[in-house]
Design a protein around this motif. Sequence first.
Motif, PDB file in Angstrom:
ATOM      1  N   GLU A   1       0.836  -1.194   0.000  1.00 48.51           N
ATOM      2  CA  GLU A   1       0.000   0.000   0.000  1.00 48.51           C
ATOM      3  C   GLU A   1       0.876   1.252   0.000  1.00 48.51           C
ATOM      4  OE1 GLU A   1      -3.094   0.028  -0.432  1.00 48.51           O
ATOM      5  OE2 GLU A   1      -4.117  -1.605   0.628  1.00 48.51           O
ATOM      6  N   ARG A   2       0.270   2.362  -0.360  1.00 42.37           N
ATOM      7  CA  ARG A   2       0.935   3.656  -0.317  1.00 42.37           C
ATOM      8  C   ARG A   2      -0.060   4.676   0.195  1.00 42.37           C
ATOM      9  NH1 ARG A   2       4.026   6.631  -5.411  1.00 42.37           N
ATOM     10  NH2 ARG A   2       4.815   8.437  -4.232  1.00 42.37           N
ATOM     11  N   LEU A   3       0.354   5.454   1.177  1.00 39.02           N
ATOM     12  CA  LEU A   3      -0.558   6.427   1.762  1.00 39.02           C
ATOM     13  C   LEU A   3      -0.721   7.629   0.838  1.00 39.02           C
ATOM     14  CD1 LEU A   3       0.568   6.507   5.506  1.00 39.02           C
ATOM     15  CD2 LEU A   3      -1.102   5.009   4.400  1.00 39.02           C
ATOM     16  N   PRO A   4      -1.955   7.996   0.500  1.00 36.93           N
ATOM     17  CA  PRO A   4      -2.171   9.198  -0.308  1.00 36.93           C
ATOM     18  C   PRO A   4      -1.735  10.456   0.433  1.00 36.93           C
ATOM     19  CG  PRO A   4      -4.143   7.809  -0.271  1.00 36.93           C
ATOM     20  CD  PRO A   4      -3.212   7.276   0.770  1.00 36.93           C
ATOM     21  N   ALA A   5      -1.381  11.468  -0.332  1.00 34.62           N
ATOM     22  CA  ALA A   5      -1.019  12.762   0.252  1.00 34.62           C
ATOM     23  C   ALA A   5      -2.254  13.402   0.873  1.00 34.62           C
ATOM     24  CB  ALA A   5      -0.428  13.661  -0.822  1.00 34.62           C
TER      25      ALA A   5
END
Length: 324
Positions: A40-44
């Motif tokens: 996963e990648r955290l949105p800005a």
Amino acid sequence: MIANPAGPTGEPRELVTVVATKDIVADDVAVVELEPAKGERLPAWTPGAHLDLVLEPDLVRQYSLCGDPEKPDAWRIGVLREADGRGGSVHVHDRVQVGDKIRCRGPRNNFPLVDAAEYVFVAGGIGITPMLPMIARCAARNRPWSLVYGGRTRASMAFLDELAPYGDRVTVRPQDEYGHIDLAAALGEPRDGVAVYCCGPAPLIGAVEEYCTAWPDGTLHVERFRAAENVLDGRNTAFEVVCDYSEMVVGVAAGQTIVDALAAAGIAVPTSCREGTCGTCETVVLDGVPDHRDSYLSPQERVSNEVMTPCCSRSLTPRLVLDL
């Protein structure tokens, strides 16, 4: 504009986070830091944004992000335990543990930091959380700002150590020591170019709203954790909703919400708070006059009747045409 980027008939994108840390930082206040699960990648996000935490399939709650927007691999939230609340805070305090995986939606920002010449922040209790990144942004940009922060007791007020380096820009006012916040001292006289931000209990927000009636339009920005008093009340009559995209006509019975009527007809509208505070269900109105019962839209948005929150609002006309 519909707030949900996934569209009005689908849930917002969810991602899986892992609880990296959980600490009790004040009486009944837990601070939880979330990191992205593998893959996963955290949105800005920007100051004022909040997350939807999917704690159980039928338990979704919103919490303001109170960390650093420039820290891309971690989200931080502060949660006040409310024993007489709706169950979300108790779940976080009693059941969430380090290492747990939690599904999240968002972030969304219904409380953005606008451009202004000066900022005045008024926080009550856990209402300090959305203001922490706002204050950090103002300080980084050398914008004039001040904060008055109230709470029941000093021991109940989170993040005091984090605020201490700001010196006399921050006024701490525990109620048991000082009584209610002195708004005249905090806000001063009405003037142009000021953005006033307020978040906290309903009585505090109401007092700030009343005080700011003499200020220029657009000065005050508020975020509520609960619906405003009596806003959900009103006459409940039956009406029809036309879904413009599908051309389906759905009857909404007296006492039935629009989203429940639509769900019964097979049309899903994303919801979370179900009381018009979070903006998840914001929907475009193409025709008809809504009976706005939310605590989310601005006065200007309500007057325009271009959008509504179908989780709690109704119709003043026999038929509403919605962009669904």
